[in-house]
Design a protein around this motif. Structure first.
Motif, short mmCIF file in Angstrom:
data_model
loop_
_atom_site.label_atom_id
_atom_site.label_comp_id
_atom_site.label_asym_id
_atom_site.label_seq_id
_atom_site.Cartn_x
_atom_site.Cartn_y
_atom_site.Cartn_z
N VAL A 14 4.24 5.71 -5.52
CA VAL A 14 4.20 5.86 -6.98
C VAL A 14 3.22 6.95 -7.37
O VAL A 14 3.53 7.83 -8.19
CB VAL A 14 3.83 4.53 -7.66
N LEU A 15 2.03 6.95 -6.77
CA LEU A 15 1.02 7.97 -7.08
C LEU A 15 1.52 9.37 -6.71
O LEU A 15 1.29 10.34 -7.45
CB LEU A 15 -0.28 7.66 -6.33
N ASN B 196 2.33 1.69 -3.49
CA ASN B 196 1.36 2.25 -4.43
C ASN B 196 1.19 3.75 -4.19
O ASN B 196 1.16 4.55 -5.15
CB ASN B 196 0.02 1.53 -4.28
N ASN B 197 1.10 4.15 -2.93
CA ASN B 197 0.95 5.58 -2.61
C ASN B 197 2.17 6.38 -3.01
O ASN B 197 2.05 7.54 -3.45
CB ASN B 197 0.68 5.75 -1.11
N LYS C 72 0.18 -1.23 -13.93
CA LYS C 72 -0.79 -0.27 -14.46
C LYS C 72 -0.58 1.11 -13.85
O LYS C 72 -0.67 2.12 -14.54
CB LYS C 72 -2.21 -0.77 -14.17
N THR C 73 -0.29 1.12 -12.54
CA THR C 73 -0.04 2.40 -11.87
C THR C 73 1.23 3.05 -12.41
O THR C 73 1.25 4.25 -12.71
CB THR C 73 0.08 2.20 -10.35
N HIS D 177 -1.51 -4.76 -10.98
CA HIS D 177 -1.96 -3.45 -10.48
C HIS D 177 -0.80 -2.45 -10.44
O HIS D 177 -0.95 -1.30 -10.86
CB HIS D 177 -2.57 -3.62 -9.09
N LEU D 178 0.36 -2.90 -9.94
CA LEU D 178 1.52 -2.01 -9.84
C LEU D 178 1.96 -1.54 -11.21
O LEU D 178 2.25 -0.35 -11.41
CB LEU D 178 2.67 -2.74 -9.13
N ASP E 143 0.83 -1.21 0.00
CA ASP E 143 0.00 0.00 0.00
C ASP E 143 0.86 1.26 0.00
O ASP E 143 0.58 2.23 -0.71
CB ASP E 143 -0.93 0.01 1.22
N ARG F 214 1.16 4.96 -15.71
CA ARG F 214 0.57 6.31 -15.72
C ARG F 214 1.63 7.40 -15.67
O ARG F 214 1.36 8.56 -15.99
CB ARG F 214 -0.39 6.47 -14.54
#
Length: 361
Positions: A108-109, A105-106, A138-139, A135-136, A102, A142
């Motif tokens: 990367v965003l 992911n945060n 795809k993130t 999922h990773l 988690d 971006r």
């Protein structure tokens, strides 16, 4: 302080020309460029980094995401990356995930929102889970900027990467322990659900097989790359009396846990038990342990930084993968004194008496 419109008026040019000079984009004649720069200097004008980043849709920052900030190996990666990107005018922004997907992911965003010029990523332990990996990826896709993976690969990745030949490293370390007279050799593994851990375990298995030495389950300590687990497993071996002649420890935390258990039992590596560590442990030198280890010929952080800078400069390169080779450094702990004295006695066909042999025979 003057704004771009006022700089343009003083220099006798349009605002777009001043903008091209500030952002170093588009053609501006040398005379015009010098005239604008002269006006800016005389009036103490310093263009906003934020404004420049907005015009280029990215900042001069490089994001790096690591899984364990308290691990010396990952600190070396950061230092290597920082040396390279700093020389090229970029600032390094750092995020530690503590192996939490988690947080990864945060991170990367957050870097996507910050419009970093590139990301260097060392994935969490969850990187081999197919659903999470999808999922990773795809993130990451971006991010409209280059990405370099380090140490832990992602399947079907289209990005550049820097990895280490852990299989060969383990094979070399285990072979060195065998060739230095150890008859029973143990290993402290990582979580064998992980590719990295499996590769290191397979290198150990191959070396044992080639030297016709059976792998005994009691000497295979199935760890998880943490100090606490390695310490607990070694303490259990000591309690049960199932300690081999030598151990290969497959990461630096496992080595620390092993050393802690051995020292508490009043044993010394290179005297009572042999050991080769995966990666260099700096405090071992400070304590005079003369610890042998298998390290890396190149700094993986520097290689990752160079790949990223090259990719920023030219995105047309084909995918590039660098595999760092191992470097075996033998400082003495690969052979215990017990083995050394037994070998010396066997060669001379004489019994070497004294308290040492009375203790161990």
């Amino acid at each position: 302080m003057l704004n771009i419109r006022e700089i343009a008026k003083l220099a006798g040019v349009g605002k777009s020309t001043v903008s091209r000079v500030i952002n170093n984009t588009g053609y501006v004649s040398e005379d015009t460029r010098k005239r604008i720069e002269k006006v800016m200097k005389e009036n103490g004008y310093h263009p906003s980094a934020v404004a420049r980043s907005l015009s280029k849709q990215q900042t001069n920052s490089i994001g790096i995401i690591i899984p364990q900030a308290n691990n010396l190996f990952f600190n070396e990666i950061i230092t290597g990356v920082e040396n390279v990107v700093g020389e090229n005018g970029y600032v390094l922004s750092f995020s530690n995930t503590n192996n939490d997907p988690d947080k990864e992911n945060n991170a990367v965003l957050a870097f996507i929102e910050q419009r970093v010029s590139g990301i260097i990523l060392q994935p969490t332990f969850s990187y081999e889970d197919a659903i999470y990996q999808e999922h990773l990826c795809k993130t990451l896709s971006r991010l409209q900027a280059p990405i370099v993976l380090v140490d832990r690969p992602l399947k079907h990745s289209v990005w550049d990467g820097v990895f280490f030949d852990g299989y060969l490293a383990s094979y070399q370390a285990t072979t060195a322990l065998i060739e230095n007279g150890n008859k029973t050799i143990g290993i402290i593994t990582g979580n064998l659900d992980m590719q990295l851990a499996r590769e290191r375990f397979e290198g150990y298995i191959q070396a044992m097989k080639e030297h016709n030495i059976s792998v005994q389950e009691k000497y295979v300590l199935r760890g998880d790359f943490t100090m606490e687990t390695a310490y607990k497993l070694v303490k259990e071996c000591l309690k049960e009396g199932t300690i081999p002649d030598a151990f290969f420890t497959t990461n630096n935390f496992a080595t620390i846990g092993f050393l802690k258990a051995i020292i508490e039992n009043n044993m010394t590596i290179g005297r009572d038990i042999a050991c080769i560590s995966f990666d260099y442990i700096d405090f071992a030198d400070v304590l005079g342990m003369n610890l042998s280890y298998v390290g890396r010929h190149n700094n993986m952080g520097e290689l990752a930084g160079k790949l990223l800078i090259d990719r920023i400069s030219n995105n047309e390169f084909p995918q590039r993968i660098e595999t760092v080779q191992p470097r075996l450094v033998l400082n003495g702990s690969e052979k215990s004194q017990i083995i050394y004295f037994y070998q010396k006695r066997d060669r001379s066909h004489k019994r070497m008496g004294g308290e040492f042999y009375q203790k161990w025979e």
